[in-house]
Motif scaffolding. Structure first.
Motif, PDB file in Angstrom:
ATOM      1  N   THR A   1       0.864  -1.183   0.000  1.00 17.59           N
ATOM      2  CA  THR A   1       0.000   0.000   0.000  1.00 17.59           C
ATOM      3  C   THR A   1       0.895   1.225   0.000  1.00 17.59           C
ATOM      4  O   THR A   1       1.728   1.400   0.903  1.00 17.59           O
ATOM      5  N   ILE A   2       0.737   2.052  -1.016  1.00 21.04           N
ATOM      6  CA  ILE A   2       1.557   3.259  -1.141  1.00 21.04           C
ATOM      7  C   ILE A   2       0.652   4.450  -1.419  1.00 21.04           C
ATOM      8  O   ILE A   2      -0.532   4.302  -1.729  1.00 21.04           O
ATOM      9  N   ASN A   3       1.231   5.627  -1.334  1.00 21.21           N
ATOM     10  CA  ASN A   3       0.537   6.851  -1.715  1.00 21.21           C
ATOM     11  C   ASN A   3       1.312   7.544  -2.821  1.00 21.21           C
ATOM     12  O   ASN A   3       2.540   7.412  -2.921  1.00 21.21           O
ATOM     13  N   LEU A   4       0.566   8.268  -3.655  1.00 21.41           N
ATOM     14  CA  LEU A   4       1.181   9.048  -4.725  1.00 21.41           C
ATOM     15  C   LEU A   4       0.809  10.519  -4.590  1.00 21.41           C
ATOM     16  O   LEU A   4      -0.201  10.876  -3.970  1.00 21.41           O
ATOM     17  N   THR A   5       1.610  11.346  -5.228  1.00 27.02           N
ATOM     18  CA  THR A   5       1.308  12.781  -5.267  1.00 27.02           C
ATOM     19  C   THR A   5       0.304  13.117  -6.356  1.00 27.02           C
ATOM     20  O   THR A   5      -0.154  14.257  -6.438  1.00 27.02           O
ATOM     21  N   THR A   6      -0.051  12.149  -7.193  1.00 28.87           N
ATOM     22  CA  THR A   6      -1.042  12.354  -8.245  1.00 28.87           C
ATOM     23  C   THR A   6      -2.204  11.394  -8.026  1.00 28.87           C
ATOM     24  O   THR A   6      -2.048  10.333  -7.427  1.00 28.87           O
ATOM     25  N   SER A   7      -3.377  11.763  -8.550  1.00 30.04           N
ATOM     26  CA  SER A   7      -4.588  10.981  -8.307  1.00 30.04           C
ATOM     27  C   SER A   7      -4.614   9.676  -9.088  1.00 30.04           C
ATOM     28  O   SER A   7      -5.431   8.803  -8.802  1.00 30.04           O
ATOM     29  N   ALA A   8      -3.756   9.519 -10.071  1.00 27.63           N
ATOM     30  CA  ALA A   8      -3.631   8.276 -10.827  1.00 27.63           C
ATOM     31  C   ALA A   8      -2.143   8.048 -11.098  1.00 27.63           C
ATOM     32  O   ALA A   8      -1.356   9.000 -11.162  1.00 27.63           O
ATOM     33  N   PRO A   9      -1.718   6.793 -11.247  1.00 25.76           N
ATOM     34  CA  PRO A   9      -0.303   6.528 -11.539  1.00 25.76           C
ATOM     35  C   PRO A   9       0.123   7.196 -12.831  1.00 25.76           C
ATOM     36  O   PRO A   9      -0.556   7.091 -13.854  1.00 25.76           O
ATOM     37  N   GLN A  10       1.267   7.877 -12.795  1.00 29.73           N
ATOM     38  CA  GLN A  10       1.765   8.543 -13.991  1.00 29.73           C
ATOM     39  C   GLN A  10       3.227   8.925 -13.794  1.00 29.73           C
ATOM     40  O   GLN A  10       3.727   8.987 -12.666  1.00 29.73           O
ATOM     41  N   VAL A  11       3.874   9.155 -14.907  1.00 27.98           N
ATOM     42  CA  VAL A  11       5.260   9.630 -14.865  1.00 27.98           C
ATOM     43  C   VAL A  11       5.285  10.991 -14.191  1.00 27.98           C
ATOM     44  O   VAL A  11       4.461  11.862 -14.479  1.00 27.98           O
ATOM     45  N   GLY A  12       6.217  11.181 -13.268  1.00 29.35           N
ATOM     46  CA  GLY A  12       6.321  12.438 -12.538  1.00 29.35           C
ATOM     47  C   GLY A  12       5.730  12.387 -11.145  1.00 29.35           C
ATOM     48  O   GLY A  12       5.884  13.329 -10.372  1.00 29.35           O
ATOM     49  N   ALA A  13       5.041  11.291 -10.821  1.00 23.37           N
ATOM     50  CA  ALA A  13       4.476  11.138  -9.481  1.00 23.37           C
ATOM     51  C   ALA A  13       5.549  10.643  -8.519  1.00 23.37           C
ATOM     52  O   ALA A  13       6.399   9.828  -8.878  1.00 23.37           O
ATOM     53  N   TYR A  14       5.488  11.129  -7.299  1.00 21.16           N
ATOM     54  CA  TYR A  14       6.375  10.651  -6.248  1.00 21.16           C
ATOM     55  C   TYR A  14       5.643   9.620  -5.399  1.00 21.16           C
ATOM     56  O   TYR A  14       4.454   9.770  -5.100  1.00 21.16           O
ATOM     57  N   ILE A  15       6.372   8.574  -4.998  1.00 19.38           N
ATOM     58  CA  ILE A  15       5.813   7.528  -4.151  1.00 19.38           C
ATOM     59  C   ILE A  15       6.114   7.856  -2.691  1.00 19.38           C
ATOM     60  O   ILE A  15       7.246   8.207  -2.333  1.00 19.38           O
ATOM     61  N   TYR A  16       5.079   7.743  -1.867  1.00 19.25           N
ATOM     62  CA  TYR A  16       5.202   7.915  -0.419  1.00 19.25           C
ATOM     63  C   TYR A  16       4.683   6.665   0.265  1.00 19.25           C
ATOM     64  O   TYR A  16       3.987   5.848  -0.342  1.00 19.25           O
ATOM     65  N   LEU A  17       4.986   6.523   1.542  1.00 20.32           N
ATOM     66  CA  LEU A  17       4.391   5.461   2.325  1.00 20.32           C
ATOM     67  C   LEU A  17       2.909   5.757   2.530  1.00 20.32           C
ATOM     68  O   LEU A  17       2.417   6.837   2.197  1.00 20.32           O
ATOM     69  N   SER A  18       2.190   4.791   3.119  1.00 21.33           N
ATOM     70  CA  SER A  18       0.733   4.903   3.203  1.00 21.33           C
ATOM     71  C   SER A  18       0.263   6.035   4.104  1.00 21.33           C
ATOM     72  O   SER A  18      -0.917   6.382   4.077  1.00 21.33           O
ATOM     73  N   ASP A  19       1.155   6.641   4.895  1.00 21.54           N
ATOM     74  CA  ASP A  19       0.733   7.789   5.702  1.00 21.54           C
ATOM     75  C   ASP A  19       0.649   9.066   4.872  1.00 21.54           C
ATOM     76  O   ASP A  19       0.106  10.078   5.325  1.00 21.54           O
ATOM     77  N   GLY A  20       1.199   9.021   3.651  1.00 24.95           N
ATOM     78  CA  GLY A  20       1.128  10.179   2.763  1.00 24.95           C
ATOM     79  C   GLY A  20       2.110  11.283   3.097  1.00 24.95           C
ATOM     80  O   GLY A  20       2.128  12.325   2.431  1.00 24.95           O
ATOM     81  N   THR A  21       2.935  11.086   4.116  1.00 22.60           N
ATOM     82  CA  THR A  21       3.889  12.120   4.530  1.00 22.60           C
ATOM     83  C   THR A  21       5.336  11.655   4.475  1.00 22.60           C
ATOM     84  O   THR A  21       6.251  12.477   4.498  1.00 22.60           O
ATOM     85  N   THR A  22       5.566  10.331   4.397  1.00 18.93           N
ATOM     86  CA  THR A  22       6.923   9.793   4.437  1.00 18.93           C
ATOM     87  C   THR A  22       7.363   9.361   3.051  1.00 18.93           C
ATOM     88  O   THR A  22       6.745   8.472   2.451  1.00 18.93           O
TER      89      THR A  22
END
Length: 311
Positions: A232-253
């Motif tokens: 389970t991960i979080n992204l900075t974009t609403s859908a997977p795409q080039v340019g998105a950063y991956i974060y942990l599931s807390d959305g802050t790490t």
């Protein structure tokens, strides 16, 4: 479960030498000896017009009388119809099962909506159980049993008792269910998430892999849908795409090697804390596609030209 209902419509066809001054439809269950329900037809329909009766909640066979009045003379035509036999899909009432408020303040709605005949779910959040003060709502989206309530609007107050309810919009026959049960919860102080979009079906491999699709390397392939590589991960974009950063599931790490100890679950899920995420695949978004990741930053840099799950 709601009883199936139908919108009963019929055409009125007539000829008259005098203007029609009144029109009404009268109906009652065939098994009843009680009074008819009278539905005045306004405005006066022209010949060939379509008339729709109000929604009838009780199933069964009904008598129908259509009355037209012209020059003081009432003409009646008798017919019948059947209600409640509209197919198996009905607009069932959803159920709010639970609401969790995470330490970050994120509200997670756990609710059940029958997917059959579903056009869209809808939910509302209010400051009162009577929903006279609705502060947040959402409609026109794809249903998932766990809904991360969209909080960027800023209307949800912190540390306050709130109430949520949901209903179902049906597609064919169209209609809207009654509101669900009302669920009470208390909001928390909101922590701003740098990556607010959660993806529970992301398949990640570390830099231990040379070929993410080759199960012979470390015992699993990124193309497998088993949970061996699922994270389970979080992204900075609403859908997977080039340019998105991956974060942990807390959305802050940020999902960089120093923060990936929790990804080390043994077997093929090793190497993350040393080499980071090298490739990622999202099962529900072009599931054959594999994305390249810059391991040191967690940035999705491209769609892999060398690997995909179609070959």
């Amino acid at each position: 479960m709601a009883i199936a209902t139908c919108n009963i419509s019929f055409n009125i066809n007539y000829t008259s030498s005098a203007p029609v001054t009144g029109a009404a439809a009268l109906y009652r269950p065939k098994v009843s000896s009680g009074p008819y329900t009278v539905h005045p037809i306004n405005p006066i329909p022209a010949s060939g017009s379509l008339v729709t009766l109000p929604e009838i909640p009780a199933s069964g066979e009904y008598e129908l009388i259509v009355e037209l009045t012209a020059a003081g003379v009432v003409t009646r035509k008798t017919n019948s119809f059947k209600i409640g036999d509209c197919g198996a899909s009905t607009c069932e009432i959803p159920e709010i099962k639970d609401v969790q408020v995470l330490d970050s303040g994120q509200i997670v709605l756990d609710y059940a909506v029958n997917r059959a005949n579903l056009a869209t779910p809808e939910y509302q959040i209010a400051t009162d159980p009577g929903f006279t003060d609705v502060i947040h709502f959402r409609v026109g989206f794809n249903y998932e049993p766990l809904e991360n309530v969209f909080m960027d609007g800023g209307n949800i107050p912190e540390n306050q008792t709130l109430y949520v309810r949901a209903r179902k919009h049906c597609s064919s026959p169209s209609g809207v269910s009654k509101w669900s049960n009302v669920f009470e919860f208390i909001s928390k102080t909101r922590v701003i998430r740098r990556a607010p979009y959660t993806f529970t079906e992301a398949f990640c491999v570390s830099g231990n892999f040379k070929d993410p699709t080759n199960s012979a390397e470390v015992g699993a392939s990124i193309c497998w849908d088993e949970a061996l590589l699922q994270k389970t991960i979080n992204l900075t974009t609403s859908a997977p795409q080039v340019g998105a950063y991956i974060y942990l599931s807390d959305g802050t790490t940020p999902a960089i090697p120093a923060n990936l100890q929790s990804f080390e679950t043994g077997g093929p899920s090793i190497g993350f804390k040393d080499k980071g995420i090298k490739w990622v695949r999202f099962r529900n978004y072009s599931g054959e596609r594999i994305y390249d990741v810059e391991s040191s930053t967690g940035l999705i840099t491209g769609i892999s030209a060398a690997f995909n799950c179609n070959t």
